[in-house]
Design a protein around this motif. Structure first.
Motif, PDB file in Angstrom:
ATOM      1  N   GLU A 470      25.983  30.801 -77.132  1.00 50.89           N
ATOM      2  CA  GLU A 470      24.474  31.169 -76.569  1.00 50.89           C
ATOM      3  C   GLU A 470      24.180  30.216 -75.614  1.00 50.89           C
ATOM      4  O   GLU A 470      22.995  30.332 -74.890  1.00 50.89           O
ATOM      5  CB  GLU A 470      23.526  31.368 -77.642  1.00 50.89           C
ATOM      6  CG  GLU A 470      24.011  32.732 -78.672  1.00 50.89           C
ATOM      7  CD  GLU A 470      22.817  32.714 -79.769  1.00 50.89           C
ATOM      8  OE1 GLU A 470      21.869  32.091 -79.572  1.00 50.89           O
ATOM      9  OE2 GLU A 470      23.070  33.607 -80.414  1.00 50.89           O
ATOM     10  N   ALA A 471      24.901  29.054 -75.383  1.00 50.56           N
ATOM     11  CA  ALA A 471      24.484  28.007 -74.250  1.00 50.56           C
ATOM     12  C   ALA A 471      24.136  28.629 -73.161  1.00 50.56           C
ATOM     13  O   ALA A 471      23.347  28.173 -72.325  1.00 50.56           O
ATOM     14  CB  ALA A 471      25.425  26.831 -74.470  1.00 50.56           C
ATOM     15  N   SER A 472      25.218  29.269 -72.503  1.00 55.19           N
ATOM     16  CA  SER A 472      25.333  29.638 -71.118  1.00 55.19           C
ATOM     17  C   SER A 472      23.830  30.645 -70.849  1.00 55.19           C
ATOM     18  O   SER A 472      23.270  30.482 -69.694  1.00 55.19           O
ATOM     19  CB  SER A 472      26.544  30.284 -70.684  1.00 55.19           C
ATOM     20  OG  SER A 472      26.649  31.368 -71.507  1.00 55.19           O
ATOM     21  N   SER A 473      23.575  31.249 -71.476  1.00 55.98           N
ATOM     22  CA  SER A 473      22.320  32.237 -71.526  1.00 55.98           C
ATOM     23  C   SER A 473      21.124  31.414 -71.753  1.00 55.98           C
ATOM     24  O   SER A 473      20.151  31.552 -70.948  1.00 55.98           O
ATOM     25  CB  SER A 473      22.497  33.549 -72.321  1.00 55.98           C
ATOM     26  OG  SER A 473      22.372  32.860 -73.727  1.00 55.98           O
ATOM     27  N   LYS A 474      21.076  30.674 -72.864  1.00 62.38           N
ATOM     28  CA  LYS A 474      19.643  30.125 -73.217  1.00 62.38           C
ATOM     29  C   LYS A 474      19.434  28.844 -72.179  1.00 62.38           C
ATOM     30  O   LYS A 474      18.216  28.555 -72.191  1.00 62.38           O
ATOM     31  CB  LYS A 474      19.918  29.728 -74.669  1.00 62.38           C
ATOM     32  CG  LYS A 474      19.989  30.741 -75.846  1.00 62.38           C
ATOM     33  CD  LYS A 474      18.570  31.444 -75.973  1.00 62.38           C
ATOM     34  CE  LYS A 474      18.822  32.358 -77.240  1.00 62.38           C
ATOM     35  NZ  LYS A 474      17.711  32.950 -77.280  1.00 62.38           N
ATOM     36  N   LEU A 475      20.528  28.244 -71.661  1.00 67.33           N
ATOM     37  CA  LEU A 475      20.350  26.832 -71.059  1.00 67.33           C
ATOM     38  C   LEU A 475      20.323  27.321 -69.525  1.00 67.33           C
ATOM     39  O   LEU A 475      20.397  26.397 -68.569  1.00 67.33           O
ATOM     40  CB  LEU A 475      21.151  26.011 -71.396  1.00 67.33           C
ATOM     41  CG  LEU A 475      20.986  25.510 -72.895  1.00 67.33           C
ATOM     42  CD1 LEU A 475      22.218  24.632 -73.343  1.00 67.33           C
ATOM     43  CD2 LEU A 475      19.540  24.740 -72.951  1.00 67.33           C
ATOM     44  N   ALA A 476      20.343  28.600 -69.059  1.00 65.14           N
ATOM     45  CA  ALA A 476      20.791  28.851 -67.500  1.00 65.14           C
ATOM     46  C   ALA A 476      19.441  28.341 -66.840  1.00 65.14           C
ATOM     47  O   ALA A 476      19.617  27.794 -65.756  1.00 65.14           O
ATOM     48  CB  ALA A 476      21.023  30.474 -67.537  1.00 65.14           C
ATOM     49  N   PHE A 477      18.186  28.145 -67.425  1.00 63.52           N
ATOM     50  CA  PHE A 477      17.080  27.859 -66.502  1.00 63.52           C
ATOM     51  C   PHE A 477      17.340  26.490 -66.420  1.00 63.52           C
ATOM     52  O   PHE A 477      16.592  25.839 -65.430  1.00 63.52           O
ATOM     53  CB  PHE A 477      15.929  28.273 -67.301  1.00 63.52           C
ATOM     54  CG  PHE A 477      15.622  27.440 -68.517  1.00 63.52           C
ATOM     55  CD1 PHE A 477      14.591  26.225 -68.405  1.00 63.52           C
ATOM     56  CD2 PHE A 477      16.244  27.392 -69.556  1.00 63.52           C
ATOM     57  CE1 PHE A 477      14.239  25.434 -69.517  1.00 63.52           C
ATOM     58  CE2 PHE A 477      16.023  26.631 -70.864  1.00 63.52           C
ATOM     59  CZ  PHE A 477      15.067  25.558 -70.763  1.00 63.52           C
ATOM     60  N   LYS A 478      18.067  25.581 -67.028  1.00 62.89           N
ATOM     61  CA  LYS A 478      18.420  24.308 -66.576  1.00 62.89           C
ATOM     62  C   LYS A 478      19.571  23.870 -65.894  1.00 62.89           C
ATOM     63  O   LYS A 478      19.755  22.817 -65.394  1.00 62.89           O
ATOM     64  CB  LYS A 478      18.607  23.477 -68.123  1.00 62.89           C
ATOM     65  CG  LYS A 478      17.443  23.385 -68.834  1.00 62.89           C
ATOM     66  CD  LYS A 478      17.541  22.297 -69.803  1.00 62.89           C
ATOM     67  CE  LYS A 478      16.085  21.908 -70.578  1.00 62.89           C
ATOM     68  NZ  LYS A 478      16.250  20.990 -71.625  1.00 62.89           N
ATOM     69  N   GLY A 479      20.329  25.105 -65.530  1.00 59.68           N
ATOM     70  CA  GLY A 479      21.351  24.874 -64.718  1.00 59.68           C
ATOM     71  C   GLY A 479      22.797  24.663 -65.430  1.00 59.68           C
ATOM     72  O   GLY A 479      23.621  24.363 -64.716  1.00 59.68           O
ATOM     73  N   PHE A 480      22.965  25.312 -66.871  1.00 58.63           N
ATOM     74  CA  PHE A 480      24.042  25.120 -67.676  1.00 58.63           C
ATOM     75  C   PHE A 480      25.324  25.699 -66.805  1.00 58.63           C
ATOM     76  O   PHE A 480      24.840  27.219 -66.530  1.00 58.63           O
ATOM     77  CB  PHE A 480      23.722  25.562 -68.664  1.00 58.63           C
ATOM     78  CG  PHE A 480      24.767  25.352 -69.819  1.00 58.63           C
ATOM     79  CD1 PHE A 480      24.996  24.256 -70.635  1.00 58.63           C
ATOM     80  CD2 PHE A 480      25.998  26.452 -70.068  1.00 58.63           C
ATOM     81  CE1 PHE A 480      26.069  24.250 -71.693  1.00 58.63           C
ATOM     82  CE2 PHE A 480      27.157  26.410 -70.854  1.00 58.63           C
ATOM     83  CZ  PHE A 480      26.917  25.194 -71.802  1.00 58.63           C
ATOM     84  N   VAL A 481      26.450  25.402 -66.881  1.00 54.45           N
ATOM     85  CA  VAL A 481      27.588  25.920 -66.140  1.00 54.45           C
ATOM     86  C   VAL A 481      28.654  26.076 -67.153  1.00 54.45           C
ATOM     87  O   VAL A 481      29.012  25.284 -67.927  1.00 54.45           O
ATOM     88  CB  VAL A 481      28.212  25.247 -65.082  1.00 54.45           C
ATOM     89  CG1 VAL A 481      29.588  25.677 -64.885  1.00 54.45           C
ATOM     90  CG2 VAL A 481      27.336  24.878 -64.060  1.00 54.45           C
ATOM     91  N   ALA A 482      28.883  27.326 -67.608  1.00 55.89           N
ATOM     92  CA  ALA A 482      29.650  28.062 -68.679  1.00 55.89           C
ATOM     93  C   ALA A 482      31.132  27.354 -68.450  1.00 55.89           C
ATOM     94  O   ALA A 482      31.502  27.368 -67.109  1.00 55.89           O
ATOM     95  CB  ALA A 482      29.746  29.475 -68.693  1.00 55.89           C
TER      96      ALA A 482
END
Length: 507
Positions: A470-482
């Protein structure tokens, strides 16, 4: 050859940074062999006392979770959806800022997250190899070996979760070894070694400890760690079995004496060390004379989360405002977490709402970087805890850090049971009942939500999001790259002159 003396690589961690010299009181045991700072292990580990000194040195690395500016908890909090990096500005700590906005790269990645754990592994490796030759009884040999193997397993678990592609070293590395050409192995091999170490250790660890032995590892601690290791590999049946043995009857008794404390807020009272809920607890003290000259270098013994997460420029105005120490404002709480926690009785123990106190004229503070007005309260330092002993007061807070506690293992077991069935329901209910909340129907989402509420700011959330996918969806607002930011870049100094390969996406 000269460059090998000062190079901060695995070699430095294993030879120059092995730490054995720091735990011996007898300078005659130290030999200046091929490299400056190298240590002749043949002149040590001769008896129980010397082996115990070495074991203490192996335990010392546990302070990485809460000690120093580059502690694990504030760093991984900053990478979650619950906290910003915070601090004084966008350049206050390049590593923690870069991880929080997922602009982390090999040049700003703090080398200590690699180096410190390999130091711990090096200490464990040497101790495990040398114990059989020591003059002490077999029961003590077996216990010391079991503790060293459990610590080695824990340090490898952190390394493989952080970097995934790492070297696996299980023997003493000597100055004559070709330590620049130690290859990385698959995570599967690392996990196999972790499991092997823990399974070998469990029978030789004590069931409980007390008195001056508090803080040392037990069977319950090793089983809790093994259950967590299984869960991170999605071996849910194995995880559930280990965790059930640790947890016993939800909300009731178990063979290790663990029990949820009745009041959640009591967990964060500094003097409440080693409660019945504590499974693995890292000790901190205000008597280590920690100071700026060696802060974060492995010799300081204070809890750094305290000063790092308290607000900048704090002043108490009314008598009913908290009497806290002004700090550095790292790990400011996101609005999303604050909203998520509305109506939860754990809110005040977990989050300090300075925005409201300031609006009410009860307290004031200086908003810093990424300020939300909400601060992590579990490690908030108060004036009465400010030491007057030698050393910088900011660096000598004595609150312990609990790495694994019973509520955590309850929720991990419920997750391993796929959030279904009567036992999973009982485990979830026990955590919620202690918090003063009604029962909700158990399912995986309910377990995940409970972990977020219960374990706020304890350093687990980022790793939870990654293993849940779930990191890519939950952290998208911070710029997380899957496909990239699930793991960290290997620090640049570790790559120079070695055969190590950088993790994908960080070249």
């Amino acid at each position: 050859m000269k460059n090998k003396i000062y190079k901060i690589t695995i070699a430095a961690a294993l030879i120059l940074g092995s730490g054995i010299a720091n735990i011996s009181c007898n300078d005659s045991n130290l030999e200046d062999v091929e490299y400056k700072g190298a240590f002749d292990t043949n002149n040590f580990f001769r008896n129980e006392q010397e082996c115990f000194f070495a074991l203490v040195g192996t335990y010392d690395v546990l302070r990485k979770y809460a000690g120093g500016f580059e502690n694990m908890v504030t760093f991984f909090n900053a990478g979650s959806d619950d906290f910003y990096a915070g601090g004084g500005s966008s350049t206050d700590g390049a590593g923690i800022q870069g991880f929080s906005n997922f602009q982390i790269n090999p040049n700003i990645m703090p080398a200590s997250y690699w180096r410190d754990y390999y130091q711990g592994i090096a200490r464990a490796n040497v101790l495990i190899e040398k114990i059989p030759q020591a003059n002490m009884n077999d029961a003590i040999k077996n216990r010391f070996t079991a503790e060293a193997k459990t610590l080695r397993a824990l340090y490898y678990f952190d390394l493989v979760r952080m970097f995934k592609n790492i070297p696996l070293i299980t023997k003493e590395i000597k100055a004559s070894d070709d330590y620049y050409n130690i290859p990385q192995v698959s995570p599967t091999e690392v996990y196999a070694q972790i499991e092997s170490d823990l399974l070998a250790a469990i029978p030789n660890l004590p069931q409980t400890v007390s008195g001056t032995e508090r803080g040392r590892l037990t069977q319950g601690a090793a089983k809790a760690l093994l259950g967590k290791v299984y869960l991170f590999q999605n071996k849910k049946a194995e995880a559930a079995a280990q965790l059930a043995d640790v947890n016993g009857t939800p909300g009731g008794a178990n063979q290790y004496g663990y029990k949820l404390v009745s009041n959640f807020a009591d967990l964060w009272v500094t003097d409440n060390k080693f409660t019945s809920e504590s499974i693995i607890e890292v000790m901190h003290t205000n008597q280590g004379s920690s100071d700026w000259s060696f802060w974060g270098q492995g010799r300081d013994e204070g809890n750094s989360i305290c000063i790092m997460t308290s607000p900048r420029g704090y002043s108490k105005i009314s008598s009913d405002a908290p009497d806290i120490v002004a700090g550095w404002a790292f790990n400011t709480v996101t609005n999303d977490l604050f909203t998520f926690m509305q109506g939860d009785p754990r809110m005040n123990a977990s989050i300090l709402n300075l925005k409201a106190l300031k609006q009410q004229g009860k307290a004031d503070y200086s908003p810093a970087y990424m300020d939300s007005g909400y601060f992590l309260n579990k490690y908030m330092p108060t004036q009465d805890e400010k030491t007057t002993l030698p050393g910088a007061s900011e660096l000598n807070y004595r609150q312990n850090y609990i790495l694994i506690r019973l509520a955590d293992t309850y929720l991990m077991e419920a997750e391993a049971l796929n959030g279904t069935g009567a036992r999973a329901q009982a485990l979830l209910d026990a955590v919620r009942t202690r918090a003063g909340l009604p029962s909700v129907t158990v399912n995986l989402q309910a377990v995940k939500d409970e972990r977020r509420r219960e374990l706020i700011g304890e350093g687990h959330r980022f790793f939870d999001l990654v293993r849940w996918g779930e990191a890519s969806s939950k952290l998208a607002f911070k710029g997380f790259v899957a496909g990239k930011n699930e793991i960290l870049p290997i620090p640049y100094p570790e790559l120079t002159g070695t055969i190590l390969k950088q993790n994908p996406g960080y070249n």
